[in-house]
Design a protein around this motif. Sequence first.
Motif, PDB file in Angstrom:
ATOM      1  N   UNK A  11     -51.249  24.582 -14.313  1.00 36.34           N
ATOM      2  CA  UNK A  11     -50.073  23.877 -13.803  1.00 36.34           C
ATOM      3  C   UNK A  11     -49.309  23.095 -14.870  1.00 36.34           C
ATOM      4  N   UNK A  12     -49.454  23.485 -16.131  1.00 34.41           N
ATOM      5  CA  UNK A  12     -48.726  22.831 -17.222  1.00 34.41           C
ATOM      6  C   UNK A  12     -48.037  23.898 -18.077  1.00 34.41           C
ATOM      7  N   UNK A  13     -46.719  23.862 -18.094  1.00 37.23           N
ATOM      8  CA  UNK A  13     -45.957  24.757 -18.967  1.00 37.23           C
ATOM      9  C   UNK A  13     -45.350  23.920 -20.084  1.00 37.23           C
ATOM     10  N   UNK A  14     -45.863  24.075 -21.258  1.00 37.90           N
ATOM     11  CA  UNK A  14     -45.379  23.322 -22.418  1.00 37.90           C
ATOM     12  C   UNK A  14     -44.070  23.930 -22.918  1.00 37.90           C
ATOM     13  N   UNK A  15     -43.123  23.093 -23.327  1.00 35.41           N
ATOM     14  CA  UNK A  15     -41.844  23.609 -23.833  1.00 35.41           C
ATOM     15  C   UNK A  15     -42.014  24.577 -25.002  1.00 35.41           C
ATOM     16  N   UNK A  16     -42.954  24.318 -25.901  1.00 36.25           N
ATOM     17  CA  UNK A  16     -43.135  25.201 -27.053  1.00 36.25           C
ATOM     18  C   UNK A  16     -43.666  26.574 -26.638  1.00 36.25           C
ATOM     19  N   UNK A  17     -44.453  26.616 -25.569  1.00 37.77           N
ATOM     20  CA  UNK A  17     -44.945  27.898 -25.049  1.00 37.77           C
ATOM     21  C   UNK A  17     -43.788  28.667 -24.408  1.00 37.77           C
ATOM     22  N   UNK A  18     -42.972  27.973 -23.638  1.00 41.17           N
ATOM     23  CA  UNK A  18     -41.799  28.624 -23.040  1.00 41.17           C
ATOM     24  C   UNK A  18     -40.879  29.178 -24.119  1.00 41.17           C
ATOM     25  N   UNK A  31     -54.210  34.414 -15.441  1.00 44.25           N
ATOM     26  CA  UNK A  31     -54.905  33.620 -14.439  1.00 44.25           C
ATOM     27  C   UNK A  31     -55.116  32.160 -14.761  1.00 44.25           C
ATOM     28  N   UNK A  32     -55.549  31.428 -13.728  1.00 40.41           N
ATOM     29  CA  UNK A  32     -55.601  29.963 -13.705  1.00 40.41           C
ATOM     30  C   UNK A  32     -54.211  29.392 -13.950  1.00 40.41           C
ATOM     31  N   UNK A  33     -53.308  29.874 -13.110  1.00 33.57           N
ATOM     32  CA  UNK A  33     -51.922  29.418 -13.087  1.00 33.57           C
ATOM     33  C   UNK A  33     -51.889  28.004 -12.513  1.00 33.57           C
ATOM     34  N   UNK A  34     -52.502  27.858 -11.339  1.00 32.96           N
ATOM     35  CA  UNK A  34     -52.695  26.591 -10.624  1.00 32.96           C
ATOM     36  C   UNK A  34     -51.431  26.018  -9.995  1.00 32.96           C
ATOM     37  N   UNK A  35     -50.354  26.753  -9.953  1.00 34.22           N
ATOM     38  CA  UNK A  35     -49.160  26.282  -9.265  1.00 34.22           C
ATOM     39  C   UNK A  35     -48.065  27.328  -9.274  1.00 34.22           C
ATOM     40  N   UNK A  54     -59.985  31.834 -11.188  1.00 34.39           N
ATOM     41  CA  UNK A  54     -60.935  31.128 -10.327  1.00 34.39           C
ATOM     42  C   UNK A  54     -60.410  29.782  -9.828  1.00 34.39           C
ATOM     43  N   UNK A  55     -59.369  29.233 -10.450  1.00 35.54           N
ATOM     44  CA  UNK A  55     -58.791  27.963 -10.003  1.00 35.54           C
ATOM     45  C   UNK A  55     -57.491  28.141  -9.220  1.00 35.54           C
ATOM     46  N   UNK A  56     -57.102  29.372  -8.957  1.00 36.81           N
ATOM     47  CA  UNK A  56     -55.870  29.641  -8.215  1.00 36.81           C
ATOM     48  C   UNK A  56     -56.189  29.735  -6.729  1.00 36.81           C
ATOM     49  N   UNK A  57     -55.689  28.743  -5.990  1.00 34.03           N
ATOM     50  CA  UNK A  57     -55.992  28.658  -4.559  1.00 34.03           C
ATOM     51  C   UNK A  57     -54.713  28.401  -3.770  1.00 34.03           C
ATOM     52  N   UNK A  58     -54.754  28.745  -2.505  1.00 31.42           N
ATOM     53  CA  UNK A  58     -53.611  28.510  -1.635  1.00 31.42           C
ATOM     54  C   UNK A  58     -52.894  29.801  -1.311  1.00 31.42           C
TER      55      UNK A  58
END
Length: 150
Positions: A11-18, A31-35, A54-58
């Motif tokens: 659930x964290x998208x860093x500006x440098x990664x984008x 995986x493990x997007x979380x949002x 494994x942490x992606x739920x909902x």
Amino acid sequence: MRIGLVSDTHDLLRPEVLDYLRGSDHIVHAGDVCGEAVLQELARIAPLTAVRGNNDRGAWAQRLREQELLRFGGATILVVHDIADLGRAPDTGGAATVVTGHSHKPRVEERDGVLYVNPGSAGPRRFKLPISAGELIVERGRVTAKLVLF
């Protein structure tokens, strides 16, 4: 063709990664997007394929499959969050490239003619592991991988 690779954003998208992913022809999230907002933001950059970690739920996460088999420019790429899910003798579905996540450890390795790529974690820092992402370059059916540390 440039395929941007990212995993374990938690659930964290860093500006440098984008910024790094901009210019990709396609993005793969292992995986493990979380949002769901993470997926929406990545899809604004390029067409997106993501697998469930494994942490992606909902409800949003139930739309993600545990594995995806992709074909780009004559190359077949298998995406799965945890490499352990493939077992001791991995059936790659004929893919010559496997993209995984889960460990947060960036790695490129070739075994038995299969290229294994883990872009590491682009999300919150875990232990002393780096923040990282990667890319696949597909040319005439051949795949090369590159990782970048932030």
